[in-house]
Scaffold this motif. Structure first.
Motif, PDB file in Angstrom:
ATOM      1  N   GLY A 182       0.915  -1.196  -0.003  1.00 27.28           N
ATOM      2  CA  GLY A 182      -0.043   0.043  -0.058  1.00 27.28           C
ATOM      3  C   GLY A 182       0.865   1.311  -0.002  1.00 27.28           C
ATOM      4  O   GLY A 182       2.024   1.288  -0.348  1.00 27.28           O
ATOM      5  N   PRO A 183       0.200   2.571   0.084  1.00 25.28           N
ATOM      6  CA  PRO A 183       1.125   3.735   0.218  1.00 25.28           C
ATOM      7  C   PRO A 183       2.355   3.678   1.075  1.00 25.28           C
ATOM      8  O   PRO A 183       2.335   3.078   2.332  1.00 25.28           O
ATOM      9  CB  PRO A 183       0.129   4.623   0.823  1.00 25.28           C
ATOM     10  CG  PRO A 183      -1.399   4.186   0.620  1.00 25.28           C
ATOM     11  CD  PRO A 183      -0.825   2.506   0.839  1.00 25.28           C
ATOM     12  N   GLN A 184       3.263   4.227   0.592  1.00 22.81           N
ATOM     13  CA  GLN A 184       4.760   4.223   1.196  1.00 22.81           C
ATOM     14  C   GLN A 184       5.498   5.420   0.907  1.00 22.81           C
ATOM     15  O   GLN A 184       5.405   6.012  -0.233  1.00 22.81           O
ATOM     16  CB  GLN A 184       5.718   2.803   0.648  1.00 22.81           C
ATOM     17  CG  GLN A 184       4.798   1.624   1.189  1.00 22.81           C
ATOM     18  CD  GLN A 184       5.282   1.122   2.387  1.00 22.81           C
ATOM     19  OE1 GLN A 184       6.485   0.729   2.480  1.00 22.81           O
ATOM     20  NE2 GLN A 184       4.587   0.939   3.300  1.00 22.81           N
ATOM     21  N   SER A 185       6.250   5.846   1.834  1.00 20.71           N
ATOM     22  CA  SER A 185       7.159   6.785   1.373  1.00 20.71           C
ATOM     23  C   SER A 185       8.322   6.415   0.714  1.00 20.71           C
ATOM     24  O   SER A 185       8.492   5.027   0.537  1.00 20.71           O
ATOM     25  CB  SER A 185       7.830   7.375   2.619  1.00 20.71           C
ATOM     26  OG  SER A 185       8.496   6.433   3.365  1.00 20.71           O
ATOM     27  N   HIS A 211       1.378  15.365   5.210  1.00 25.30           N
ATOM     28  CA  HIS A 211       2.004  16.064   6.375  1.00 25.30           C
ATOM     29  C   HIS A 211       3.487  16.478   5.958  1.00 25.30           C
ATOM     30  O   HIS A 211       4.239  16.054   6.611  1.00 25.30           O
ATOM     31  CB  HIS A 211       1.849  15.005   7.513  1.00 25.30           C
ATOM     32  CG  HIS A 211       0.607  14.755   7.914  1.00 25.30           C
ATOM     33  ND1 HIS A 211      -0.426  15.966   8.441  1.00 25.30           N
ATOM     34  CD2 HIS A 211      -0.212  13.634   8.073  1.00 25.30           C
ATOM     35  CE1 HIS A 211      -1.507  15.182   8.848  1.00 25.30           C
ATOM     36  NE2 HIS A 211      -1.458  14.055   8.338  1.00 25.30           N
ATOM     37  N   GLY A 212       3.557  16.770   4.788  1.00 31.77           N
ATOM     38  CA  GLY A 212       5.071  17.105   4.437  1.00 31.77           C
ATOM     39  C   GLY A 212       5.996  16.058   3.879  1.00 31.77           C
ATOM     40  O   GLY A 212       7.090  16.145   3.665  1.00 31.77           O
ATOM     41  N   LEU A 213       5.489  14.979   3.828  1.00 35.98           N
ATOM     42  CA  LEU A 213       5.994  13.801   3.411  1.00 35.98           C
ATOM     43  C   LEU A 213       5.400  13.202   1.937  1.00 35.98           C
ATOM     44  O   LEU A 213       4.185  12.987   1.898  1.00 35.98           O
ATOM     45  CB  LEU A 213       6.110  12.653   4.349  1.00 35.98           C
ATOM     46  CG  LEU A 213       6.727  11.312   4.257  1.00 35.98           C
ATOM     47  CD1 LEU A 213       8.187  11.463   4.219  1.00 35.98           C
ATOM     48  CD2 LEU A 213       6.374  10.037   5.474  1.00 35.98           C
ATOM     49  N   SER A 214       6.205  12.718   1.112  1.00 37.82           N
ATOM     50  CA  SER A 214       5.764  12.371  -0.245  1.00 37.82           C
ATOM     51  C   SER A 214       5.481  10.816   0.130  1.00 37.82           C
ATOM     52  O   SER A 214       6.304  10.095   0.361  1.00 37.82           O
ATOM     53  CB  SER A 214       6.560  12.235  -1.492  1.00 37.82           C
ATOM     54  OG  SER A 214       6.785  13.965  -1.564  1.00 37.82           O
TER      55      SER A 214
END
Length: 131
Positions: free
Chosen positions: A21-24, A62-65
């Motif tokens: 799923g979604p990950q930095s 929150h400022g994180l891609s």
């Protein structure tokens, strides 16, 4: 989405994102670096290129891609299997979707959906041949 299939490197990222799923970028790097040997900058560059190609989506949280797969797993795999069968194996008949039922990449539902997509593609191709 890009007309060309994903490269092996892109496929490694997609497989991870489909599963996790979604990950930095850091999470992607931490998860796949043991298998790929990539540096963090290599992972970031690949994520940027994949975003430009339309394979993944980038969203700032929150400022994180954060990156997610934009292409759906079963459709992409169906397309890649059909292309491989046609271009490498010179197959123009029905494709046995059941051959992929034991793949760790697919759940039972996804394997069934893949089988349906492969059968539909075969039916569509036969219809074109008859026209």
């Amino acid at each position: 989405m890009s007309a060309s299939p994903p490269s092996q490197a892109e496929l490694a990222v997609l497989k991870h994102l489909w599963n996790a799923g979604p990950q930095s970028a850091r999470e992607v790097q931490d998860a796949i670096s043991a298998d790929t040997g990539w540096s963090y900058s290599t992972t970031r560059t690949l994520l940027t290129r994949m975003t430009e190609k339309g394979l993944i989506r980038r969203k700032d949280v929150h400022g994180l891609s954060v990156f997610t797969a934009k292409v759906e797993k079963v459709s992409m795999m169906s397309r890649m299997i059909r292309e491989f069968a046609a271009n490498v194996l010179d197959m123009d008949g029905p494709l046995p979707g059941t051959a992929f039922a034991s793949s760790r990449l697919f759940s039972e539902e996804e394997a069934a959906a893949l089988t349906r997509l492969l059968e539909q593609a075969d039916e569509a191709e036969r219809g074109e041949d008859e026209a």
